[in-house]
Write a protein that holds these residues in place. Sequence first.
Motif, PDB file in Angstrom:
ATOM      1  N   THR A  38      63.204 -36.679 -28.691  1.00 36.60           N
ATOM      2  CA  THR A  38      62.016 -37.063 -29.624  1.00 36.60           C
ATOM      3  C   THR A  38      60.697 -36.221 -28.661  1.00 36.60           C
ATOM      4  O   THR A  38      60.765 -35.828 -27.627  1.00 36.60           O
ATOM      5  CB  THR A  38      61.571 -38.314 -29.816  1.00 36.60           C
ATOM      6  OG1 THR A  38      61.478 -38.969 -28.418  1.00 36.60           O
ATOM      7  CG2 THR A  38      62.735 -39.038 -30.175  1.00 36.60           C
ATOM      8  N   SER A  40      58.099 -37.873 -27.643  1.00 38.19           N
ATOM      9  CA  SER A  40      57.862 -38.934 -26.714  1.00 38.19           C
ATOM     10  C   SER A  40      58.582 -38.594 -25.453  1.00 38.19           C
ATOM     11  O   SER A  40      58.208 -38.680 -24.183  1.00 38.19           O
ATOM     12  CB  SER A  40      57.989 -40.341 -27.193  1.00 38.19           C
ATOM     13  OG  SER A  40      56.909 -40.868 -28.116  1.00 38.19           O
ATOM     14  N   ASP A 367      55.383 -36.483 -32.581  1.00 41.65           N
ATOM     15  CA  ASP A 367      56.393 -37.480 -33.469  1.00 41.65           C
ATOM     16  C   ASP A 367      55.553 -37.963 -34.632  1.00 41.65           C
ATOM     17  O   ASP A 367      56.306 -38.128 -35.801  1.00 41.65           O
ATOM     18  CB  ASP A 367      56.402 -38.699 -32.352  1.00 41.65           C
ATOM     19  CG  ASP A 367      57.640 -38.608 -31.194  1.00 41.65           C
ATOM     20  OD1 ASP A 367      58.514 -37.313 -31.630  1.00 41.65           O
ATOM     21  OD2 ASP A 367      57.741 -39.254 -30.502  1.00 41.65           O
TER      22      ASP A 367
END
Length: 409
Positions: A38, A40, A367
């Motif tokens: 992702t 993050s 994201d």
Amino acid sequence: MSTKIKFQLSFMMFLEFFIWGGWFVTLGTFLGNNLNATGSEMAQAFSTQSWGAIIAPFIIGLIADRYFNAERILGILHIIGALLMYQMYQTTDFALFYPYVLGYMILYMPTLALVNSISFNQMKDPAKEFSPIRVFGTIGWIVAGLVISYVFLWDSPEGIQSGMLKNTFLMVALASAVLGLFSFTLPKTPPRVDKNEKVSISEVLGLEALQLLKDRNFLIFFISSVLICIPLAFYYQNANPFLSEIGMGNPTGKMTIGQASEVLFMLLLPYFFTKFGFKKTIMAGMLAWTIRYLLFAYGDAGEMAFMLLIGIALHGICYDFFFVSGQIYTDTKAGPKYKSAAQGLITLATYGVGMLIGFWVAGQITDTNIISENQHNWMNIWRFPAFFALGVAILFMIFFKNENVSYKQ
């Protein structure tokens, strides 16, 4: 300096930055496609550079400068780094990948100071001798990108789809092993500090230079330096995945235009610095970030591909006009007493704290702009750092009072 030593130092610089450019540029693309990371998680991986920058002064200040020859530490760090790179090459899960990349960057970031230390130790006139040596580092970074894109085609759509980008870690592992072994043949660079001499943590981190923040102009520059690293993090983390996702051919190779631009504008910097002064030069660097990201936001891989290429080519202005000008300004403000401490403090604030925040912000923005699997709303993503950089430039323009800063070559 003999021809032999010049070759040794140039080859050392070439490999040092070939290693960094050989995996870091494509890291985001690798993580998204090979490990399904992702935004993050990508931020966590890129933030290892910042943790490495924060920890590096301890390795250099508390160990390298006091107990061991610099070339030996360089060799050991790169040999261990080669083993970690090989583990990264074999990893197929982000949870396993992260400890390896964290360990690697903690070992790699100190080597940036070590190669400089080894080089300076052999030079009688670093102002004249260092640049011709250091330029081989930029060449190494460029060669790494060209090899990935045009020799092995690892970043082609087919290469990315079949997971070939993992081979960048194998390539870098081999290069790191070569540099590790080669380092033991480099000229001897003994410890610079008596191991019995007491050294404080504040000296290692450059915290003695904090008193410079009492100067309003330096405080504004310091805050601006930390803030501008937030847009900078977007480039490192997202540029290659962006170009790959929208279908730009040979993205890693094309990104080397940025390094070529860096060399060009480094040569032009003395002219701009003398002609327009520090404030206008550094503001040009900040505004270049805004222009670059707007070009990324509204360009594409088709008829508007030229906008993306111009955005990449602005790297020289973005980086040199802000960060190199900033180093010159810091050197001038600090004076002989706090020169090293001030440069260490700025490095800690930018590549440490600033980039750490920047990578986190870039991960969050990425994201929140996912359209579908491996598809993003890049216009929204790039507009954020564009307007953020513009805001920093405006704040700097308003609060920084113009002052004369001499450029010393």
